[in-house]
Motif scaffolding. Structure first.
Motif, short mmCIF file in Angstrom:
data_model
loop_
_atom_site.label_atom_id
_atom_site.label_comp_id
_atom_site.label_asym_id
_atom_site.label_seq_id
_atom_site.Cartn_x
_atom_site.Cartn_y
_atom_site.Cartn_z
N ALA A 123 60.03 -82.84 -47.97
CA ALA A 123 59.11 -82.49 -46.97
C ALA A 123 57.59 -82.76 -47.29
O ALA A 123 56.65 -83.17 -46.33
CB ALA A 123 59.55 -81.03 -46.62
N LEU A 124 57.35 -82.43 -48.45
CA LEU A 124 55.81 -82.55 -49.06
C LEU A 124 55.64 -83.98 -48.88
O LEU A 124 54.47 -84.31 -48.68
CB LEU A 124 55.82 -81.89 -50.59
CG LEU A 124 54.46 -82.05 -50.99
CD1 LEU A 124 53.34 -80.99 -50.28
CD2 LEU A 124 54.44 -81.72 -52.68
N THR A 125 56.50 -84.89 -49.32
CA THR A 125 56.21 -86.37 -49.38
C THR A 125 55.88 -86.84 -47.77
O THR A 125 54.79 -87.48 -47.78
CB THR A 125 57.30 -87.21 -49.83
OG1 THR A 125 57.43 -86.73 -51.31
CG2 THR A 125 57.12 -88.59 -50.10
N PHE A 126 56.58 -86.29 -46.74
CA PHE A 126 56.38 -86.81 -45.67
C PHE A 126 54.88 -86.05 -45.24
O PHE A 126 54.44 -86.71 -44.23
CB PHE A 126 57.40 -86.65 -44.59
CG PHE A 126 58.64 -87.39 -44.50
CD1 PHE A 126 58.66 -88.26 -43.40
CD2 PHE A 126 59.58 -87.68 -45.33
CE1 PHE A 126 59.56 -89.27 -43.21
CE2 PHE A 126 60.56 -88.34 -45.34
CZ PHE A 126 60.42 -89.38 -44.19
N GLY A 127 54.87 -84.86 -45.49
CA GLY A 127 53.72 -84.19 -45.27
C GLY A 127 52.35 -85.14 -45.65
O GLY A 127 51.38 -85.13 -44.89
N ILE A 128 52.38 -85.45 -47.08
CA ILE A 128 51.36 -86.08 -47.45
C ILE A 128 51.05 -87.59 -46.84
O ILE A 128 50.20 -87.92 -46.55
CB ILE A 128 51.47 -86.45 -48.84
CG1 ILE A 128 51.45 -84.95 -49.41
CG2 ILE A 128 50.49 -87.26 -49.51
CD1 ILE A 128 51.53 -85.14 -51.15
N GLN A 129 52.19 -88.14 -46.61
CA GLN A 129 51.97 -89.63 -45.94
C GLN A 129 51.58 -89.41 -44.52
O GLN A 129 50.95 -90.19 -43.96
CB GLN A 129 53.21 -90.26 -46.12
CG GLN A 129 53.86 -90.88 -47.18
CD GLN A 129 54.98 -91.33 -47.31
OE1 GLN A 129 55.48 -91.61 -46.33
NE2 GLN A 129 55.38 -91.68 -48.60
#
Length: 70
Positions: free
Chosen positions: A64-70
């Motif tokens: 979820a953090l990875t998708f949020g950053i992207q």
């Protein structure tokens, strides 16, 4: 004649301003939905019997953090 030219110029500006708000293409929206579903399934599968931090699965939180950053 001058008034007619001003009216045409104003109508051209009004028409061109409508193109400033593009809509999302249906195929793009569908592809994004599929990507999010696949990512959610992978996050769920990767979190199976994994570590929890503050009651949340660590792997799913990282996804979820990875998708949020992207």
């Amino acid at each position: 004649m001058q008034g007619n030219q001003n009216h045409q110029a104003m109508s051209v500006r009004a028409d061109s301003s409508e193109t400033l708000h593009p809509s999302v293409h249906p195929k793009l929206a569908g592809a994004l939905g599929i990507v999010l579903i696949v990512a959610a399934l992978l996050a769920t599968a990767g979190s199976f019997r994994g570590e929890d931090i503050a009651g949340l699965p660590l792997f799913a939180s990282a996804v979820a953090l990875t998708f949020g950053i992207q």
